[in-house]
Scaffold this active site. Structure first.
Site, PDB file in Angstrom:
ATOM      1  N   THR A 132       0.659  -1.209  -0.036  1.00 36.32           N
ATOM      2  CA  THR A 132      -0.123  -0.058  -0.001  1.00 36.32           C
ATOM      3  C   THR A 132       0.892   1.184   0.092  1.00 36.32           C
ATOM      4  OG1 THR A 132      -1.541   1.250   1.579  1.00 36.32           O
ATOM      5  CG2 THR A 132       0.063  -0.221   2.542  1.00 36.32           C
ATOM      6  N   ASP A 133       0.223   2.344  -0.471  1.00 38.28           N
ATOM      7  CA  ASP A 133       1.007   3.652  -0.414  1.00 38.28           C
ATOM      8  C   ASP A 133       1.136   4.280   1.108  1.00 38.28           C
ATOM      9  OD1 ASP A 133      -1.715   4.291  -0.100  1.00 38.28           O
ATOM     10  OD2 ASP A 133      -1.838   5.899  -1.611  1.00 38.28           O
ATOM     11  N   GLU A 134       0.163   3.519   2.031  1.00 36.40           N
ATOM     12  CA  GLU A 134       0.178   4.114   3.183  1.00 36.40           C
ATOM     13  C   GLU A 134       1.538   3.995   3.970  1.00 36.40           C
ATOM     14  OE1 GLU A 134      -3.211   3.514   5.743  1.00 36.40           O
ATOM     15  OE2 GLU A 134      -4.606   3.551   4.009  1.00 36.40           O
ATOM     16  N   TYR A 158      -2.100  -0.637  11.160  1.00 40.98           N
ATOM     17  CA  TYR A 158      -2.290  -1.177   9.714  1.00 40.98           C
ATOM     18  C   TYR A 158      -0.944  -0.873   8.698  1.00 40.98           C
ATOM     19  CZ  TYR A 158      -3.216  -1.508   4.711  1.00 40.98           C
ATOM     20  OH  TYR A 158      -3.457  -1.977   3.400  1.00 40.98           O
ATOM     21  N   LYS A 162       2.156  -3.216   7.225  1.00 41.31           N
ATOM     22  CA  LYS A 162       2.420  -3.448   5.793  1.00 41.31           C
ATOM     23  C   LYS A 162       3.934  -3.145   5.729  1.00 41.31           C
ATOM     24  CE  LYS A 162       0.111  -4.828   2.759  1.00 41.31           C
ATOM     25  NZ  LYS A 162      -0.400  -5.871   2.493  1.00 41.31           N
TER      26      LYS A 162
HETATM   27  P1  NAD Z   1      -9.867  -7.183   2.063  1.00 39.46           P
HETATM   28  O1  NAD Z   1      -9.628  -7.008   3.620  1.00 39.46           O
HETATM   29  O2  NAD Z   1     -10.942  -7.124   1.305  1.00 39.46           O
HETATM   30  O3  NAD Z   1      -9.260  -8.796   1.811  1.00 39.46           O
HETATM   31  C1  NAD Z   1      -8.414  -9.453   2.454  1.00 39.46           C
HETATM   32  C2  NAD Z   1      -8.594 -11.109   2.361  1.00 39.46           C
HETATM   33  O4  NAD Z   1      -7.446 -11.839   2.989  1.00 39.46           O
HETATM   34  C3  NAD Z   1      -9.714 -11.580   2.733  1.00 39.46           C
HETATM   35  O5  NAD Z   1     -10.283 -12.372   1.873  1.00 39.46           O
HETATM   36  C4  NAD Z   1      -9.398 -12.415   3.920  1.00 39.46           C
HETATM   37  O6  NAD Z   1     -10.293 -13.556   4.528  1.00 39.46           O
HETATM   38  C5  NAD Z   1      -7.974 -12.782   3.750  1.00 39.46           C
HETATM   39  N1  NAD Z   1      -7.008 -13.199   4.919  1.00 39.46           N
HETATM   40  C6  NAD Z   1      -6.954 -12.374   5.885  1.00 39.46           C
HETATM   41  N2  NAD Z   1      -6.056 -12.759   7.000  1.00 39.46           N
HETATM   42  C7  NAD Z   1      -5.604 -14.075   6.243  1.00 39.46           C
HETATM   43  C8  NAD Z   1      -4.861 -15.063   6.639  1.00 39.46           C
HETATM   44  N3  NAD Z   1      -4.076 -15.129   7.897  1.00 39.46           N
HETATM   45  N4  NAD Z   1      -4.563 -16.024   5.939  1.00 39.46           N
HETATM   46  C9  NAD Z   1      -5.318 -16.203   4.689  1.00 39.46           C
HETATM   47  N5  NAD Z   1      -6.193 -15.321   4.137  1.00 39.46           N
HETATM   48  C10 NAD Z   1      -6.323 -14.278   4.894  1.00 39.46           C
HETATM   49  O7  NAD Z   1      -8.340  -6.710   1.279  1.00 39.46           O
HETATM   50  P2  NAD Z   1      -8.327  -5.763   0.225  1.00 39.46           P
HETATM   51  O8  NAD Z   1      -8.684  -4.484   0.108  1.00 39.46           O
HETATM   52  O9  NAD Z   1      -8.552  -6.749  -0.894  1.00 39.46           O
HETATM   53  O10 NAD Z   1      -6.877  -5.878   0.021  1.00 39.46           O
HETATM   54  C11 NAD Z   1      -6.056  -6.814  -0.497  1.00 39.46           C
HETATM   55  C12 NAD Z   1      -4.352  -6.438  -0.326  1.00 39.46           C
HETATM   56  O11 NAD Z   1      -4.019  -4.992  -1.054  1.00 39.46           O
HETATM   57  C13 NAD Z   1      -3.853  -6.017   1.097  1.00 39.46           C
HETATM   58  O12 NAD Z   1      -2.843  -6.694   1.243  1.00 39.46           O
HETATM   59  C14 NAD Z   1      -3.841  -4.579   1.145  1.00 39.46           C
HETATM   60  O13 NAD Z   1      -2.940  -4.104   2.203  1.00 39.46           O
HETATM   61  C15 NAD Z   1      -3.614  -4.198  -0.230  1.00 39.46           C
HETATM   62  N6  NAD Z   1      -4.156  -2.837  -0.360  1.00 39.46           N
HETATM   63  C16 NAD Z   1      -5.328  -2.755  -0.450  1.00 39.46           C
HETATM   64  C17 NAD Z   1      -5.752  -1.397  -1.019  1.00 39.46           C
HETATM   65  C18 NAD Z   1      -7.260  -0.801  -0.866  1.00 39.46           C
HETATM   66  O14 NAD Z   1      -7.653   0.142  -1.342  1.00 39.46           O
HETATM   67  N7  NAD Z   1      -8.153  -1.942  -0.584  1.00 39.46           N
HETATM   68  C19 NAD Z   1      -4.833  -0.451  -1.507  1.00 39.46           C
HETATM   69  C20 NAD Z   1      -3.501  -0.952  -1.464  1.00 39.46           C
HETATM   70  C21 NAD Z   1      -3.190  -2.044  -1.110  1.00 39.46           C
HETATM   71  O1  DAU Z   2      -4.157   3.828   0.406  1.00 39.69           O
HETATM   72  C1  DAU Z   2      -4.425   2.598   0.424  1.00 39.69           C
HETATM   73  C2  DAU Z   2      -5.137   1.822   1.585  1.00 39.69           C
HETATM   74  O2  DAU Z   2      -6.444   2.679   1.280  1.00 39.69           O
HETATM   75  C3  DAU Z   2      -5.146   0.609   1.731  1.00 39.69           C
HETATM   76  O3  DAU Z   2      -4.074   0.263   2.007  1.00 39.69           O
HETATM   77  C4  DAU Z   2      -6.211   0.002   2.817  1.00 39.69           C
HETATM   78  O4  DAU Z   2      -6.178  -1.353   2.845  1.00 39.69           O
HETATM   79  C5  DAU Z   2      -7.355   0.832   2.403  1.00 39.69           C
HETATM   80  O5  DAU Z   2      -8.557   0.495   3.569  1.00 39.69           O
HETATM   81  C6  DAU Z   2      -7.465   2.331   2.231  1.00 39.69           C
HETATM   82  O6  DAU Z   2      -7.266   2.818   3.379  1.00 39.69           O
HETATM   83  P1  DAU Z   2      -8.028   4.298   3.880  1.00 39.69           P
HETATM   84  O7  DAU Z   2      -8.014   4.315   5.421  1.00 39.69           O
HETATM   85  O8  DAU Z   2      -7.669   5.379   3.218  1.00 39.69           O
HETATM   86  O9  DAU Z   2      -9.532   3.678   3.226  1.00 39.69           O
HETATM   87  P2  DAU Z   2     -10.842   4.143   4.178  1.00 39.69           P
HETATM   88  O10 DAU Z   2     -11.855   3.607   3.014  1.00 39.69           O
HETATM   89  O11 DAU Z   2     -11.060   3.372   5.462  1.00 39.69           O
HETATM   90  O12 DAU Z   2     -10.830   5.420   4.210  1.00 39.69           O
HETATM   91  C7  DAU Z   2     -10.713   6.572   2.942  1.00 39.69           C
HETATM   92  C8  DAU Z   2     -11.075   8.008   3.742  1.00 39.69           C
HETATM   93  O13 DAU Z   2     -12.254   8.149   4.291  1.00 39.69           O
HETATM   94  C9  DAU Z   2     -10.053   8.216   4.892  1.00 39.69           C
HETATM   95  O14 DAU Z   2      -9.497   9.335   4.902  1.00 39.69           O
HETATM   96  C10 DAU Z   2     -10.906   8.055   6.266  1.00 39.69           C
HETATM   97  C11 DAU Z   2     -12.384   8.527   5.514  1.00 39.69           C
HETATM   98  N1  DAU Z   2     -13.567   7.723   6.227  1.00 39.69           N
HETATM   99  C12 DAU Z   2     -13.674   6.460   5.993  1.00 39.69           C
HETATM  100  C13 DAU Z   2     -14.749   5.741   6.614  1.00 39.69           C
HETATM  101  C14 DAU Z   2     -14.839   4.217   6.744  1.00 39.69           C
HETATM  102  C15 DAU Z   2     -14.775   8.480   6.544  1.00 39.69           C
HETATM  103  O15 DAU Z   2     -14.468   9.805   6.370  1.00 39.69           O
HETATM  104  N2  DAU Z   2     -15.867   8.129   7.035  1.00 39.69           N
HETATM  105  C16 DAU Z   2     -15.770   6.619   6.980  1.00 39.69           C
HETATM  106  O16 DAU Z   2     -16.841   5.956   7.572  1.00 39.69           O
END
Ligand code: NAD
Ligand code: DAU
Length: 353
Positions: A132-134, A158, A162
């Site tokens: 992630t970019d975080e 988190y 990562k």
């Molecule tokens: P998600 O939470 O939707 O899905 C995670 C999946 O991993 C789930 O199916 C869960 O059951 C599985 N999992 C969790 N713990 C596990 C374990 N111990 N063993 C096996 N499986 C397990 O997550 P996502 O949003 O699909 O993110 C996927 C990947 O991409 C993550 O590594 C996250 O850090 C990264 N990422 C997400 C975003 C985003 O915006 N969602 C952005 C950048 C990077």
């Molecule tokens: O940047 C990549 C990341 O983006 C991934 O690594 C994470 O897995 C993914 O969850 C996401 O993280 P964020 O914290 O940015 O996503 P989230 O959807 O939780 O929140 C997006 C923005 O919106 C953040 O600034 C918090 C705000 N927010 C979120 C929720 C859930 C609100 O204002 N209200 C809300 O109820």
């Protein structure tokens, strides 16, 4: 075949579905099925012999070893993680376990397996780590976007876990020569995203007539990438990325949270108008996230230049596709939002009033 971890989650399932549509190669999908994993998402693959699903925890070394020996994948694509920042603030334990210990366990089993491969397969093997970019921390308004050489400065439990996993992946390349690739992506959105995250949460609350809870002043900035574009980028990195390199992936779509919520409200006003009033009237400002990162932005020029990847969706087209998908798939949302999720909503939002 390829091995995908976390393929029942949001991005992993989109990746598996896209992969099986576009390639003849099979997928071994390994997922623990936490609250975030949902087999309903993979229902269309139930008769597909090229999709092998195994419920397993990446922290369980013996199980991972046995799967590698049995299925002999040519690559591991590691999506599995605990992914929600707010949950990591409420309880970081699972994040350390899955994101750090789980990635370490997977690296160890991958290394042992990789060492048994004949020379040609050994050099073709890839371990692609989805990050992630975080990990780069928070930008102020005038800072340049994150590049691959930006120093790590994770701020939440988190992002710290990562970052830890990214460092382990890097070390396994530097020390043992494991052919790893790491991608650092911005915020994804699109079909099958769990409704705890901003975009699906706002759509669900809007339709249910509930408040739209904007944290703080709503001016935090995220870069948004349509999930299908992220999956395409990962396929490019797997195919032609250089082992040991990292690639930033982003959509060139920096948006303030409030602007995202307003855009969603406007789309819903057009696609599913309320009898009376506008969806924007449901916006409510609530207590901010602890340690809330102000701004993320991605410089994606390296993957564009070296691998020829560019996002196909604009924010406007991607958001419209996403809203339409949620309107047509409310049964999926109802299914995943039952049970444990209701307790999470209470825990996260009751304290914000
Ligand atoms: P998600 O939470 O939707 O899905 C995670 C999946 O991993 C789930 O199916 C869960 O059951 C599985 N999992 C969790 N713990 C596990 C374990 N111990 N063993 C096996 N499986 C397990 O997550 P996502 O949003 O699909 O993110 C996927 C990947 O991409 C993550 O590594 C996250 O850090 C990264 N990422 C997400 C975003 C985003 O915006 N969602 C952005 C950048 C990077
Ligand atoms: O940047 C990549 C990341 O983006 C991934 O690594 C994470 O897995 C993914 O969850 C996401 O993280 P964020 O914290 O940015 O996503 P989230 O959807 O939780 O929140 C997006 C923005 O919106 C953040 O600034 C918090 C705000 N927010 C979120 C929720 C859930 C609100 O204002 N209200 C809300 O109820």
């Amino acid at each position: 075949m390829i091995l995908v971890t976390g393929g029942a989650g949001f991005i992993g399932s989109n990746f598996v579905l896209d992969w099986l549509r576009g390639s003849s190669e099979a997928v071994l999908n390994v997922d623990k099925l936490t609250y975030a994993g949902n087999l309903g998402t993979l229902e269309s693959l139930s008769d597909n012999a090229r999709h092998v699903f195994v419920r397993a925890d990446i922290c369980e070394r013996a199980a991972m070893e046995a799967l590698l020996v049995e299925h002999k994948p040519r690559a591991i694509l590691h999506f599995a993680a605990e992914s929600h920042v707010d949950r990591s603030i409420h309880g970081p334990t699972d994040f350390v376990q899955t994101n750090v210990v789980g990635t370490f366990t997977l690296l160890e089993t991958a290394r042992a397996y990789w060492n048994t491969l004949p020379a040609a397969q050994k050099s073709a093997f890839r371990f692609l780590h989805v990050s992630t970019d975080e990990v780069f921390g928070s930008l102020s308004a005038d800072d340049p976007p994150f590049s691959e050489t930006t120093a790590y400065a994770p701020n939440s439990p988190y992002s710290a876990t990562k970052a830890g996993s990214d460092h382990l992946v890097r070390a396994y390349h530097h020390t043992y020569g494991l052919p790893v690739l790491t991608t650092n992506c911005s915020n994804n959105y699109g079909p099958y995203q769990f409704p705890e995250k901003l975009i699906p949460l706002m759509i669900a609350n809007a339709l249910a007539g509930k408040p739209l809870p904007v944290y703080g002043d709503g001016n935090n900035v995220r870069d948004w990438l349509y999930v299908g574009d992220h999956c395409a980028a990962i396929r490019r990195v797997l195919a032609d990325g250089k082992p040991g390199e990292t690639y930033n992936i982003g959509g060139w779509n920096e948006k303030k949270n409030l602007d995202v919520v307003n855009a969603l409200c406007d789309l819903l006003d057009t696609l599913r108008p309320k009898g009376q009033g506008l969806y924007r009237e449901q916006i409510t400002y609530v207590k901010d996230r602890l340690g809330h990162d102000r701004r993320y932005a991605i410089d994606a020029r390296k993957i564009e230049r070296e691998l020829g990847w560019k996002p196909a969706e604009t924010f406007e087209t991607g958001l419209a596709r996403t809203v339409r998908w949620y309107l047509h798939n409310q049964a999926w949302v109802d299914e995943v939002a039952s049970g444990e999720y209701q307790k999470w909503v209470e825990d996260n939002y009751a304290v914000r009033v």
